[in-house]
Design a protein around this motif. Structure first.
Motif, PDB file in Angstrom:
ATOM      1  N   THR A  17      31.065  34.707  42.291  1.00  0.00           N
ATOM      2  CA  THR A  17      31.755  33.697  41.463  1.00  0.00           C
ATOM      3  C   THR A  17      32.192  32.513  42.315  1.00  0.00           C
ATOM      4  O   THR A  17      32.615  31.492  41.787  1.00  0.00           O
ATOM      5  CB  THR A  17      33.004  34.291  40.773  1.00  0.00           C
ATOM      6  OG1 THR A  17      33.921  34.723  41.800  1.00  0.00           O
ATOM      7  CG2 THR A  17      32.637  35.451  39.878  1.00  0.00           C
ATOM      8  N   LYS A  68      31.728  29.360  45.203  1.00  0.00           N
ATOM      9  CA  LYS A  68      30.709  28.312  45.424  1.00  0.00           C
ATOM     10  C   LYS A  68      29.714  28.765  46.496  1.00  0.00           C
ATOM     11  O   LYS A  68      28.507  28.623  46.334  1.00  0.00           O
ATOM     12  CB  LYS A  68      31.407  27.014  45.833  1.00  0.00           C
ATOM     13  CG  LYS A  68      32.328  26.443  44.772  1.00  0.00           C
ATOM     14  CD  LYS A  68      32.968  25.126  45.201  1.00  0.00           C
ATOM     15  CE  LYS A  68      34.071  25.314  46.203  1.00  0.00           C
ATOM     16  NZ  LYS A  68      35.263  26.022  45.681  1.00  0.00           N
ATOM     17  N   MET A  69      30.215  29.337  47.557  1.00  0.00           N
ATOM     18  CA  MET A  69      29.331  29.760  48.651  1.00  0.00           C
ATOM     19  C   MET A  69      28.567  31.019  48.260  1.00  0.00           C
ATOM     20  O   MET A  69      27.368  31.136  48.515  1.00  0.00           O
ATOM     21  CB  MET A  69      30.168  29.977  49.917  1.00  0.00           C
ATOM     22  CG  MET A  69      29.350  29.953  51.171  1.00  0.00           C
ATOM     23  SD  MET A  69      28.327  28.485  51.329  1.00  0.00           S
ATOM     24  CE  MET A  69      26.774  29.253  51.733  1.00  0.00           C
ATOM     25  N   THR A  89      38.391  35.951  40.164  1.00  0.00           N
ATOM     26  CA  THR A  89      38.275  34.985  39.055  1.00  0.00           C
ATOM     27  C   THR A  89      37.704  35.674  37.823  1.00  0.00           C
ATOM     28  O   THR A  89      36.673  36.344  37.915  1.00  0.00           O
ATOM     29  CB  THR A  89      37.318  33.822  39.464  1.00  0.00           C
ATOM     30  OG1 THR A  89      37.655  33.372  40.764  1.00  0.00           O
ATOM     31  CG2 THR A  89      37.381  32.674  38.475  1.00  0.00           C
ATOM     32  N   THR A 107      35.967  32.580  56.295  1.00  0.00           N
ATOM     33  CA  THR A 107      36.743  32.142  57.457  1.00  0.00           C
ATOM     34  C   THR A 107      38.186  32.628  57.338  1.00  0.00           C
ATOM     35  O   THR A 107      38.600  33.159  56.313  1.00  0.00           O
ATOM     36  CB  THR A 107      36.767  30.606  57.518  1.00  0.00           C
ATOM     37  OG1 THR A 107      37.231  30.112  56.244  1.00  0.00           O
ATOM     38  CG2 THR A 107      35.382  30.054  57.802  1.00  0.00           C
ATOM     39  N   MET A 132      27.577  29.338  59.387  1.00  0.00           N
ATOM     40  CA  MET A 132      26.257  29.953  59.218  1.00  0.00           C
ATOM     41  C   MET A 132      25.151  28.890  59.217  1.00  0.00           C
ATOM     42  O   MET A 132      23.978  29.230  59.133  1.00  0.00           O
ATOM     43  CB  MET A 132      26.197  30.741  57.901  1.00  0.00           C
ATOM     44  CG  MET A 132      27.104  31.947  57.873  1.00  0.00           C
ATOM     45  SD  MET A 132      26.428  33.280  58.859  1.00  0.00           S
ATOM     46  CE  MET A 132      27.696  34.523  58.636  1.00  0.00           C
ATOM     47  N   LYS A 160      39.394  23.480  49.537  1.00  0.00           N
ATOM     48  CA  LYS A 160      39.426  24.253  50.781  1.00  0.00           C
ATOM     49  C   LYS A 160      40.830  24.163  51.358  1.00  0.00           C
ATOM     50  O   LYS A 160      41.295  23.102  51.767  1.00  0.00           O
ATOM     51  CB  LYS A 160      38.420  23.735  51.798  1.00  0.00           C
ATOM     52  CG  LYS A 160      38.424  24.567  53.098  1.00  0.00           C
ATOM     53  CD  LYS A 160      37.321  24.134  54.036  1.00  0.00           C
ATOM     54  CE  LYS A 160      37.320  24.906  55.341  1.00  0.00           C
ATOM     55  NZ  LYS A 160      37.097  26.360  55.171  1.00  0.00           N
TER      56      LYS A 160
HETATM   57  N1  LIG Z   1      30.469  30.740  57.442  1.00  0.00           N
HETATM   58  C1  LIG Z   1      30.099  29.610  56.815  1.00  0.00           C
HETATM   59  O1  LIG Z   1      29.111  28.932  57.199  1.00  0.00           O
HETATM   60  C2  LIG Z   1      30.852  29.153  55.597  1.00  0.00           C
HETATM   61  C3  LIG Z   1      30.323  28.172  54.764  1.00  0.00           C
HETATM   62  C4  LIG Z   1      31.026  27.849  53.593  1.00  0.00           C
HETATM   63  C5  LIG Z   1      32.216  28.505  53.292  1.00  0.00           C
HETATM   64  N2  LIG Z   1      32.690  29.411  54.168  1.00  0.00           N
HETATM   65  C6  LIG Z   1      33.932  30.150  53.878  1.00  0.00           C
HETATM   66  O2  LIG Z   1      33.664  31.021  52.778  1.00  0.00           O
HETATM   67  C7  LIG Z   1      34.867  31.234  52.031  1.00  0.00           C
HETATM   68  C8  LIG Z   1      34.609  30.954  50.575  1.00  0.00           C
HETATM   69  O3  LIG Z   1      34.302  29.581  50.411  1.00  0.00           O
HETATM   70  P1  LIG Z   1      33.963  29.054  48.931  1.00  0.00           P
HETATM   71  O4  LIG Z   1      33.816  27.584  49.035  1.00  0.00           O
HETATM   72  O5  LIG Z   1      32.875  29.864  48.343  1.00  0.00           O
HETATM   73  O6  LIG Z   1      35.335  29.396  48.172  1.00  0.00           O
HETATM   74  P2  LIG Z   1      35.535  29.661  46.602  1.00  0.00           P
HETATM   75  O7  LIG Z   1      37.005  29.591  46.367  1.00  0.00           O
HETATM   76  O8  LIG Z   1      34.609  28.832  45.826  1.00  0.00           O
HETATM   77  O9  LIG Z   1      35.049  31.192  46.404  1.00  0.00           O
HETATM   78  C9  LIG Z   1      35.837  32.284  46.795  1.00  0.00           C
HETATM   79  C10 LIG Z   1      35.617  33.361  45.741  1.00  0.00           C
HETATM   80  O10 LIG Z   1      36.157  34.583  46.195  1.00  0.00           O
HETATM   81  C11 LIG Z   1      36.756  35.253  45.105  1.00  0.00           C
HETATM   82  N3  LIG Z   1      37.728  36.207  45.642  1.00  0.00           N
HETATM   83  C12 LIG Z   1      39.007  35.987  46.000  1.00  0.00           C
HETATM   84  N4  LIG Z   1      39.550  37.130  46.491  1.00  0.00           N
HETATM   85  C13 LIG Z   1      38.566  38.069  46.452  1.00  0.00           C
HETATM   86  C14 LIG Z   1      38.488  39.453  46.822  1.00  0.00           C
HETATM   87  N5  LIG Z   1      39.540  40.111  47.339  1.00  0.00           N
HETATM   88  N6  LIG Z   1      37.300  40.105  46.653  1.00  0.00           N
HETATM   89  C15 LIG Z   1      36.250  39.459  46.122  1.00  0.00           C
HETATM   90  N7  LIG Z   1      36.239  38.157  45.745  1.00  0.00           N
HETATM   91  C16 LIG Z   1      37.417  37.490  45.912  1.00  0.00           C
HETATM   92  C17 LIG Z   1      37.360  34.151  44.262  1.00  0.00           C
HETATM   93  O11 LIG Z   1      37.521  34.583  42.933  1.00  0.00           O
HETATM   94  C18 LIG Z   1      36.312  33.045  44.407  1.00  0.00           C
HETATM   95  O12 LIG Z   1      35.379  33.136  43.352  1.00  0.00           O
HETATM   96  C19 LIG Z   1      35.927  30.338  52.696  1.00  0.00           C
HETATM   97  O13 LIG Z   1      36.641  31.092  53.636  1.00  0.00           O
HETATM   98  C20 LIG Z   1      35.090  29.299  53.436  1.00  0.00           C
HETATM   99  O14 LIG Z   1      35.741  28.747  54.578  1.00  0.00           O
HETATM  100  C21 LIG Z   1      32.049  29.757  55.310  1.00  0.00           C
END
Ligand SMILES: NC(=O)c1ccc[n+]([C@@H]2O[C@H](COP(=O)([O-])OP(=O)(O)OC[C@H]3O[C@@H](n4cnc5c(N)ncnc54)[C@H](O)[C@@H]3O)[C@@H](O)[C@H]2O)c1
Ligand SMILES: O=C(O)C1=N[C@H](C(=O)O)CCC1
Length: 342
Positions: free
Chosen positions: A76, A78-79, A102, A168, A192, A229
């Motif tokens: 659910t 974005k990543m 969510t 992160t 990544m 973020k």
């Molecule tokens: N390593 C990389 O290259 C990289 C790249 C992009 C994002 N990120 C990291 O990935 C994370 C997510 O980023 P995003 O933009 O997708 O955020 P986002 O808020 O769009 O998605 C996070 C999702 O996790 C869900 N969630 C929250 N708690 C949870 C749990 N306990 N179990 C399962 N799902 C849960 C939320 O409902 C939400 O849908 C952040 O920490 C971001 O910094 C890392």
């Protein structure tokens, strides 16, 4: 799209510094930004014996396609959604289950024509064992939230579930210790995107080979991401720790976080269409007497660089598991070093 600029010549850097002083808008990249990636071939692996045997018949070896089950937690996000789509297009089996904080209508989500059943995170310990039974070669990819990093890692370790941890934040020392102590296969990286990882690797090499080379220099760091973020970029923290090894004193709370869309467009130079998903970083170093400055930038629009890198990391981890590799805990630099990039 990724663009990077590095200026080290004092005069050029001085000009940039002046320009930068008045705005955070990155200079035109020294090179045309990397365009949309060309359509990717799926990474193929081949058992050397098979390849050799086939090749010896004079027939070009076509190594078997790599495919294995991958559960994206959370689809659910974005990543998570970007990774699920990249995994399907790379030919991996996307497990039709995910977890999320969510709410989604009817508890289901459609990704690439697949219906993904969404469960509350509190159900993961109950549900995952049956998923692991149904998909014995399962690898989980975690893109959730910083507050969930350590608890999720503990659960994966308790179940012996191999993980690619892209989320992160959280307690990173504890994260690595938990995974190391559990002796499970994992790739852990706050970044990544392969080309950004290559830049980070260069910084780590420089810091390792020339400690204190920049002692006394002043460092300014700006990072701009989508307004949703909340945490300071894990990538920025990793780059800053390299500068600290190079002798620069810098406090993580000195990072200038830009989350205001107007400032991002008008000052940082983020294209409007990428406000919801971008990572523009600038690191500016100035010598004690102000006569020398350096600037490093890495600017990413969208998420495909991370999604593709995550699929590479999962494929890398799968091959390590299948070969029974002794080393089990990896980062993205290990993935890059392996060289098997699609
Ligand atoms: N390593 C990389 O290259 C990289 C790249 C992009 C994002 N990120 C990291 O990935 C994370 C997510 O980023 P995003 O933009 O997708 O955020 P986002 O808020 O769009 O998605 C996070 C999702 O996790 C869900 N969630 C929250 N708690 C949870 C749990 N306990 N179990 C399962 N799902 C849960 C939320 O409902 C939400 O849908 C952040 O920490 C971001 O910094 C890392
Ligand atoms: O979009 C995000 O969130 C990103 N998080 C990682 C970080 O914190 O450095 C990688 C870049 C994008």
């Amino acid at each position: 799209m990724l663009s990077a600029t590095i200026a080290a010549h004092p005069a050029a850097a001085a000009a940039i510094t002046l320009r930068q002083r008045h705005s955070l808008r990155p200079r035109q990249p020294l090179r045309v930004p990397i365009g949309a990636a060309a359509p990717r071939r799926r990474m193929e692996t081949a058992r050397p014996s098979v390849v050799k045997a086939v090749a010896s018949q004079g027939v070009p070896a076509v190594p078997p396609k790599l495919s294995f089950p991958i559960l994206v937690n959370s689809c659910t996000g974005k990543m998570g959604k970007a990774v699920a789509e990249a995994a399907v297009s790379a030919g991996l089996q996307l497990v039709p289950v995910s977890f999320s904080a969510t709410e989604v209508p009817d508890g289901k989500l459609k990704i690439c024509d697949r219906e993904i059943r969404i469960h509350d995170p509190s159900e993961s310990e109950k549900i995952l064992p049956s998923i692991m039974e149904e998909y014995p070669d399962l690898i989980v990819v975690d893109y959730t939230v910083p507050d969930a990093v350590n608890a999720n890692a503990e659960l994966y370790c308790k179940l012996g579930l191999p993980v690619v941890m892209g989320t992160t934040g959280g307690n990173r020392q504890l994260l690595h210790k938990t995974v190391q102590d559990a002796n499970i296969y994992a790739v852990i990286s706050p970044q990544m995107g392969k080309q950004v990882v290559a830049f980070l690797a260069a910084m780590e090499i420089m810091a390792g080979q020339f400690p204190d080379a920049f002692s006394g220099y002043k460092l300014e760091v700006m990072e701009s991401h989508q307004a949703t973020k909340l945490d300071v970029s894990g990538t920025a923290k990793a780059v800053i720790s390299c500068f600290q090894k190079l002798g620069v004193s810098f406090d993580m709370d000195e990072v200038k976080l830009v989350r205001d869309p107007e400032e991002q467009v008008n000052v940082v130079g983020v294209p409007e269409e990428h406000l919801e998903g971008h990572a523009f970083h600038m690191y500016h170093l100035t010598s004690p007497d102000g006569t020398v400055s350096f600037e490093f930038q890495h600017n990413v629009c969208g998420r495909s660089i991370y999604a593709e890198g995550t699929v590479d990391a999962a494929m890398f981890l799968y091959t390590k598991i299948q070969s029974g590799a002794g080393k089990k805990l990896y980062d993205m630099i290990d993935v890059l070093r392996e060289g098997n990039m699609r």
